[in-house]
Design a protein around this motif. Structure first.
Motif, short mmCIF file in Angstrom:
data_model
loop_
_atom_site.label_atom_id
_atom_site.label_comp_id
_atom_site.label_asym_id
_atom_site.label_seq_id
_atom_site.Cartn_x
_atom_site.Cartn_y
_atom_site.Cartn_z
N LEU A 8 -32.80 -22.30 28.66
CA LEU A 8 -33.43 -21.04 29.05
C LEU A 8 -32.41 -19.94 28.83
O LEU A 8 -31.40 -19.85 29.53
CB LEU A 8 -33.86 -21.07 30.51
CG LEU A 8 -34.60 -19.82 31.01
CD1 LEU A 8 -35.99 -19.73 30.38
CD2 LEU A 8 -34.72 -19.83 32.53
N LEU A 9 -32.63 -19.10 27.82
CA LEU A 9 -31.71 -18.03 27.47
C LEU A 9 -32.23 -16.72 28.04
O LEU A 9 -33.31 -16.26 27.66
CB LEU A 9 -31.54 -17.93 25.95
CG LEU A 9 -31.22 -19.25 25.22
CD1 LEU A 9 -30.98 -18.98 23.74
CD2 LEU A 9 -30.03 -19.95 25.84
N ILE A 10 -31.48 -16.14 28.97
CA ILE A 10 -31.92 -14.93 29.67
C ILE A 10 -31.22 -13.72 29.08
O ILE A 10 -29.98 -13.65 29.04
CB ILE A 10 -31.60 -15.02 31.18
CG1 ILE A 10 -32.33 -16.22 31.80
CG2 ILE A 10 -32.00 -13.73 31.89
CD1 ILE A 10 -31.97 -16.45 33.27
N LEU A 11 -32.02 -12.76 28.61
CA LEU A 11 -31.51 -11.47 28.16
C LEU A 11 -31.63 -10.50 29.32
O LEU A 11 -32.72 -10.28 29.84
CB LEU A 11 -32.32 -10.97 26.96
CG LEU A 11 -32.34 -11.90 25.74
CD1 LEU A 11 -33.32 -11.37 24.70
CD2 LEU A 11 -30.95 -12.04 25.15
N ASP A 12 -30.52 -9.92 29.72
CA ASP A 12 -30.53 -9.07 30.91
C ASP A 12 -31.14 -7.70 30.61
O ASP A 12 -30.68 -6.99 29.71
CB ASP A 12 -29.12 -8.90 31.46
CG ASP A 12 -29.12 -8.59 32.94
OD1 ASP A 12 -29.57 -7.50 33.31
OD2 ASP A 12 -28.71 -9.46 33.73
N GLY A 13 -32.18 -7.36 31.35
CA GLY A 13 -32.80 -6.04 31.21
C GLY A 13 -33.57 -5.86 29.92
O GLY A 13 -33.64 -4.74 29.39
N CYS A 14 -34.19 -6.90 29.39
CA CYS A 14 -34.92 -6.81 28.12
C CYS A 14 -36.42 -6.65 28.37
O CYS A 14 -37.08 -7.56 28.88
CB CYS A 14 -34.67 -8.05 27.27
SG CYS A 14 -35.46 -7.96 25.64
N ARG A 15 -36.96 -5.50 28.02
CA ARG A 15 -38.38 -5.23 28.14
C ARG A 15 -39.17 -6.06 27.12
O ARG A 15 -38.68 -6.35 26.02
CB ARG A 15 -38.66 -3.76 27.92
CG ARG A 15 -38.09 -2.85 28.97
CD ARG A 15 -38.03 -1.40 28.56
NE ARG A 15 -39.26 -0.87 27.99
CZ ARG A 15 -39.78 0.32 28.30
NH1 ARG A 15 -39.18 1.09 29.21
NH2 ARG A 15 -40.86 0.76 27.72
N PHE A 16 -40.41 -6.38 27.47
CA PHE A 16 -41.25 -7.13 26.54
C PHE A 16 -41.50 -6.33 25.27
O PHE A 16 -41.45 -6.87 24.16
CB PHE A 16 -42.58 -7.50 27.19
CG PHE A 16 -43.54 -8.14 26.24
CD1 PHE A 16 -43.39 -9.47 25.88
CD2 PHE A 16 -44.58 -7.41 25.67
CE1 PHE A 16 -44.26 -10.07 24.98
CE2 PHE A 16 -45.45 -8.00 24.77
CZ PHE A 16 -45.29 -9.33 24.41
N ASP A 17 -41.78 -5.03 25.41
CA ASP A 17 -42.14 -4.25 24.23
C ASP A 17 -40.99 -4.16 23.24
O ASP A 17 -41.19 -4.25 22.03
CB ASP A 17 -42.66 -2.86 24.61
CG ASP A 17 -41.70 -2.04 25.45
OD1 ASP A 17 -40.63 -2.55 25.83
OD2 ASP A 17 -42.04 -0.87 25.75
N MET A 18 -39.76 -4.01 23.72
CA MET A 18 -38.64 -3.90 22.79
C MET A 18 -38.37 -5.23 22.08
O MET A 18 -38.03 -5.24 20.90
CB MET A 18 -37.38 -3.39 23.51
CG MET A 18 -36.76 -4.33 24.50
SD MET A 18 -35.41 -3.56 25.47
CE MET A 18 -34.21 -3.17 24.21
N PHE A 19 -38.56 -6.35 22.79
CA PHE A 19 -38.39 -7.65 22.16
C PHE A 19 -39.51 -7.90 21.15
O PHE A 19 -39.27 -8.33 20.02
CB PHE A 19 -38.38 -8.76 23.21
CG PHE A 19 -38.03 -10.12 22.66
CD1 PHE A 19 -36.72 -10.57 22.66
CD2 PHE A 19 -39.01 -10.95 22.13
CE1 PHE A 19 -36.38 -11.81 22.14
CE2 PHE A 19 -38.68 -12.20 21.61
CZ PHE A 19 -37.36 -12.63 21.61
#
Length: 273
Positions: A8-19
């Motif tokens: 499980l790789l967690i990106l801190d503060g990553c919005r769905f729309d930007m991803f």
């Protein structure tokens, strides 16, 4: 934690729309949105980890709040605040998270891995981002004191909110997305190296001047207990694998506490204090 994954790789503060805008087809995976259980890192950890035990899982983290996860929650917690902190940028860099995750996998080949990157959360470490004055960037002494610098002492969100510097919303949004681009090669390398089924997600999103109600005010950053889509809607990107990891549960490893002063300094650098 109840979902089916090996990594499980967690990106801190990553919005769905930007991803979604840039990485919807990343490594041929399938993307959907999920609702986070917190609008800030501490709340996310409390609601997902606290009060339970995951002794088949090792948590590798660049986020300062991971220091406070109760002992015995995971088989092992590997925090990088002291060993991998980059003094120049004021954050743990993606390549150091990759190195720690690789070492953890070699040490615990039969454990699930949670790997928590600090990006795209500020400080911004891309080419444009490093030109924007904001906290978290600046050389620090061994005591945590900021060396003489022209950088702002406020978070980038406070800088925007109170118009403390000549920086536009557009530049910050670009630097924020640039931080995602900076971390994704590290994410890709782990997807190839670790093997097994990988999920890429985020702990929370971020407000970049969106209007929030019921009062007509603009929001910035990621305040706790604020439940709006920009903060709660996060990616859940699944990359399947033919070969899965044989996971077993074992007695937790005794934790060695990081120095309280170090943790508090890192929290301050990242705008949590």
């Amino acid at each position: 934690m109840q979902e089916d994954w090996d990594n499980l790789l967690i990106l801190d503060g990553c919005r769905f729309d930007m991803f979604s805008d840039s990485y919807a087809d990343f490594l041929g995976g399938s993307l959907e949105s999920r609702t986070s259980m917190g609008s800030a890192s501490k709340e996310f950890m409390e609601n997902n980890f606290y009060g339970d035990s995951f002794h088949d899982t090792v948590y590798v983290s660049a986020n300062p709040h991971s220091h406070f996860v109760p002992e015995g929650t995971f088989h092992d917690v590997i925090t990088l605040l002291d060993t991998a902190w980059d003094e120049e940028t004021g954050v743990v860099l993606p390549e150091d998270v990759v190195a720690a995750a690789r070492d953890a996998h070699e040490t615990y080949p039969n454990k699930r891995l949670v790997v928590h990157f600090m990006q795209p959360h500020y400080p911004f470490i891309g080419e444009l981002g490093q030109q924007i004055e904001h906290s978290g960037v600046g050389k620090r002494t061994s005591d945590g004191d900021l060396v003489s610098s022209t950088k702002q002492s406020k978070t980038i969100w406070a800088v925007l909110h109170y118009d403390l510097a000549d920086v536009s919303h557009e530049d910050v949004w670009e630097a924020y997305n640039e931080n995602l681009d900076v971390v994704m090669p590290a994410v890709e390398s782990l997807c190839h190296e670790l093997g097994g089924k990988t999920v890429i997600t985020a702990d929370h999103g971020n407000l970049v001047g969106e209007w929030i109600g019921p009062l007509p005010v603009r929001g910035y950053g990621h305040p706790p207990n604020m439940y709006v889509p920009e903060l709660l809607e996060v990616p859940w990107h699944v990359i399947e694998a033919e070969t899965r990891r044989d996971v077993v549960s074992d007695t937790p490893v005794a934790q060695t506490d990081a120095e309280r002063e170090i943790v508090e300094s890192r929290l301050s650098d990242l705008g949590y204090r």
